[in-house]
Design an enzyme around this catalytic site. Sequence first.
Site, PDB file in Angstrom:
ATOM      1  N   SER A  76      -0.907  24.099  32.701  1.00  0.00           N
ATOM      2  CA  SER A  76      -0.535  23.192  33.654  1.00  0.00           C
ATOM      3  C   SER A  76      -1.386  23.709  34.973  1.00  0.00           C
ATOM      4  O   SER A  76      -1.397  25.093  35.102  1.00  0.00           O
ATOM      5  CB  SER A  76       0.768  23.112  33.968  1.00  0.00           C
ATOM      6  OG  SER A  76       1.055  22.594  35.252  1.00  0.00           O
TER       7      SER A  76
ATOM      8  N   LYS B 151       2.818  29.555  33.017  1.00  0.00           N
ATOM      9  CA  LYS B 151       1.424  28.859  32.760  1.00  0.00           C
ATOM     10  C   LYS B 151       0.471  29.527  33.194  1.00  0.00           C
ATOM     11  O   LYS B 151      -0.656  29.591  32.710  1.00  0.00           O
ATOM     12  CB  LYS B 151       1.512  27.393  33.415  1.00  0.00           C
ATOM     13  CG  LYS B 151       2.559  26.272  32.834  1.00  0.00           C
ATOM     14  CD  LYS B 151       2.287  26.188  31.205  1.00  0.00           C
ATOM     15  CE  LYS B 151       2.945  24.981  30.641  1.00  0.00           C
ATOM     16  NZ  LYS B 151       2.735  24.741  29.104  1.00  0.00           N
TER      17      LYS B 151
ATOM     18  N   TYR C 199       8.010  28.555  35.908  1.00  0.00           N
ATOM     19  CA  TYR C 199       7.116  27.374  35.122  1.00  0.00           C
ATOM     20  C   TYR C 199       5.769  27.932  35.409  1.00  0.00           C
ATOM     21  O   TYR C 199       4.623  27.992  34.448  1.00  0.00           O
ATOM     22  CB  TYR C 199       7.454  26.052  35.513  1.00  0.00           C
ATOM     23  CG  TYR C 199       6.577  25.033  34.506  1.00  0.00           C
ATOM     24  CD1 TYR C 199       6.557  24.835  33.239  1.00  0.00           C
ATOM     25  CD2 TYR C 199       5.528  24.025  35.485  1.00  0.00           C
ATOM     26  CE1 TYR C 199       5.796  24.111  32.726  1.00  0.00           C
ATOM     27  CE2 TYR C 199       4.863  23.283  34.813  1.00  0.00           C
ATOM     28  CZ  TYR C 199       4.656  23.290  33.534  1.00  0.00           C
ATOM     29  OH  TYR C 199       3.846  22.155  33.132  1.00  0.00           O
TER      30      TYR C 199
HETATM   31  N1  LIG Z   1       4.262  16.075  31.600  1.00  0.00           N
HETATM   32  C1  LIG Z   1       3.426  16.485  32.390  1.00  0.00           C
HETATM   33  O1  LIG Z   1       3.229  15.844  33.664  1.00  0.00           O
HETATM   34  C2  LIG Z   1       2.863  17.948  32.382  1.00  0.00           C
HETATM   35  C3  LIG Z   1       2.114  18.404  33.297  1.00  0.00           C
HETATM   36  C4  LIG Z   1       1.450  19.617  33.080  1.00  0.00           C
HETATM   37  C5  LIG Z   1       1.393  20.200  31.975  1.00  0.00           C
HETATM   38  N2  LIG Z   1       2.329  19.717  30.934  1.00  0.00           N
HETATM   39  C6  LIG Z   1       2.739  20.405  29.598  1.00  0.00           C
HETATM   40  O2  LIG Z   1       2.222  19.563  28.452  1.00  0.00           O
HETATM   41  C7  LIG Z   1       2.983  19.940  27.440  1.00  0.00           C
HETATM   42  C8  LIG Z   1       3.812  18.956  26.925  1.00  0.00           C
HETATM   43  O3  LIG Z   1       4.586  18.293  28.339  1.00  0.00           O
HETATM   44  P1  LIG Z   1       5.654  17.001  27.870  1.00  0.00           P
HETATM   45  O4  LIG Z   1       5.841  16.700  29.223  1.00  0.00           O
HETATM   46  O5  LIG Z   1       5.296  16.420  26.902  1.00  0.00           O
HETATM   47  O6  LIG Z   1       6.816  18.105  27.585  1.00  0.00           O
HETATM   48  P2  LIG Z   1       8.427  17.639  26.743  1.00  0.00           P
HETATM   49  O7  LIG Z   1       8.646  16.201  26.769  1.00  0.00           O
HETATM   50  O8  LIG Z   1       9.290  18.419  27.894  1.00  0.00           O
HETATM   51  O9  LIG Z   1       8.695  18.473  25.651  1.00  0.00           O
HETATM   52  C9  LIG Z   1       7.492  19.131  24.828  1.00  0.00           C
HETATM   53  C10 LIG Z   1       8.078  19.585  23.844  1.00  0.00           C
HETATM   54  O10 LIG Z   1       8.606  20.844  23.822  1.00  0.00           O
HETATM   55  C11 LIG Z   1       9.512  21.363  22.793  1.00  0.00           C
HETATM   56  N3  LIG Z   1      10.500  22.041  23.569  1.00  0.00           N
HETATM   57  C12 LIG Z   1      11.524  21.434  24.614  1.00  0.00           C
HETATM   58  N4  LIG Z   1      12.558  22.368  24.942  1.00  0.00           N
HETATM   59  C13 LIG Z   1      12.317  23.629  24.037  1.00  0.00           C
HETATM   60  C14 LIG Z   1      13.162  24.525  23.812  1.00  0.00           C
HETATM   61  N5  LIG Z   1      14.035  25.016  24.708  1.00  0.00           N
HETATM   62  N6  LIG Z   1      12.635  25.277  23.048  1.00  0.00           N
HETATM   63  C15 LIG Z   1      11.541  25.234  22.113  1.00  0.00           C
HETATM   64  N7  LIG Z   1      10.624  24.097  22.411  1.00  0.00           N
HETATM   65  C16 LIG Z   1      11.398  23.103  23.302  1.00  0.00           C
HETATM   66  C17 LIG Z   1       9.908  19.987  22.289  1.00  0.00           C
HETATM   67  O11 LIG Z   1       9.440  20.011  21.030  1.00  0.00           O
HETATM   68  P3  LIG Z   1      10.173  20.017  19.502  1.00  0.00           P
HETATM   69  O12 LIG Z   1      11.562  19.751  19.802  1.00  0.00           O
HETATM   70  O13 LIG Z   1       9.276  19.177  18.686  1.00  0.00           O
HETATM   71  O14 LIG Z   1      10.160  21.504  19.242  1.00  0.00           O
HETATM   72  C18 LIG Z   1       9.462  18.804  22.958  1.00  0.00           C
HETATM   73  O15 LIG Z   1       9.060  17.903  22.294  1.00  0.00           O
HETATM   74  C19 LIG Z   1       4.112  21.344  27.852  1.00  0.00           C
HETATM   75  O16 LIG Z   1       3.424  22.493  27.623  1.00  0.00           O
HETATM   76  C20 LIG Z   1       3.979  20.944  29.501  1.00  0.00           C
HETATM   77  O17 LIG Z   1       4.127  22.184  30.166  1.00  0.00           O
HETATM   78  C21 LIG Z   1       3.094  18.537  31.281  1.00  0.00           C
END
Ligand SMILES: NC(=O)c1ccc[n+]([C@@H]2O[C@H](COP(=O)([O-])OP(=O)(O)OC[C@H]3O[C@@H](n4cnc5c(N)ncnc54)[C@H](OP(=O)(O)O)[C@@H]3O)[C@@H](O)[C@H]2O)c1
Length: 267
Positions: free
Chosen positions: A147, A170, A166
């Site tokens: 991120s 990252k 967070y």
């Molecule tokens: N959304 C944004 O704006 C944004 C911005 C920058 C970076 N990112 C990064 O992009 C990636 C995906 O983001 P997202 O928004 O799609 O995330 P999300 O919906 O919150 O979750 C991502 C996945 O992480 C796993 N997860 C959640 N809680 C967990 C826990 N306690 N222990 C282990 N695994 C867990 C789950 O997968 P399972 O249940 O399938 O294991 C979930 O599907 C992340 O690395 C996030 O930091 C997101």
Amino acid sequence: MSSYAITGASKGIGREFVRQLATDPNNTVLAIVRNPGSPDISELASQYPNVHLIAGDVRDPKSILNTASSAAAVTGGKLDVLIHNSNAVDAATMSLNPSQIPFDSEATRAIFEPPFSTAIYGGLWATNAFLPLIQKGTQKKIVHITSAMGDVDLILGSGISYAVAYSVAKAGMNIQVAKYAAELAPQGIKVIGLSPGWVDTWEGEKSAAVVEGENFMLKQFQSIVPSLEGQIQPGESVSKAIKVIENMDIKSSGLMLSHNGDRENWF
Ligand SMILES: NC(=O)c1ccc[n+]([C@@H]2O[C@H](COP(=O)([O-])OP(=O)(O)OC[C@H]3O[C@@H](n4cnc5c(N)ncnc54)[C@H](OP(=O)(O)O)[C@@H]3O)[C@@H](O)[C@H]2O)c1
């Protein structure tokens, strides 16, 4: 024919990677989820015969080693691209500034543990478990979804002082990516941190507090990019991210890149 393994595939960006990659029937897509019974991802797997659901929790080294051996059984022991996408945070303390972290070792560890166990330890264990498969693969690519919240210029430009654990996790992930790139370059293995943009992955209705938080963040981001209108959808983020993965080479290995393929356009 290419093979992909995606951790944290049950929802959000991870599930969208699975969906878009599965639309090419020549791809083999391994969707790694903590609970293979999760309704949305199991429905996707039933729609696409090239999607294989495999149980795995990146926070548990034994679990993710078992995942890699199940993956090897599907792909004949090799893998082209690993996408480590899992992430967790302690939502209740995300708004704290660093000076507000309590003088309480247990409480402090509870704030840092979710992103550290997924991004940092999980990034190591998932990568190490799949490395023997990547070594036998053709493309030899490892991607950690990071991120721009871990980017110093973005923090200083936007004034975002909260989300400490967070952002630290990252930033640490980005260093691990550079370490892997340095170690694995002689084997022709490419490793990047890939920031997906600011993506709307909220599920269900947003409360007034969530909307207020997003608007507050938007104003902070607008101090860097005045034209920014808001979050993008997972479809746009992932289609751009897939292009960045296609273009990965030894020259860019070790870097954090945006979904736009550069090191400045984070939105
Ligand atoms: N959304 C944004 O704006 C944004 C911005 C920058 C970076 N990112 C990064 O992009 C990636 C995906 O983001 P997202 O928004 O799609 O995330 P999300 O919906 O919150 O979750 C991502 C996945 O992480 C796993 N997860 C959640 N809680 C967990 C826990 N306690 N222990 C282990 N695994 C867990 C789950 O997968 P399972 O249940 O399938 O294991 C979930 O599907 C992340 O690395 C996030 O930091 C997101």
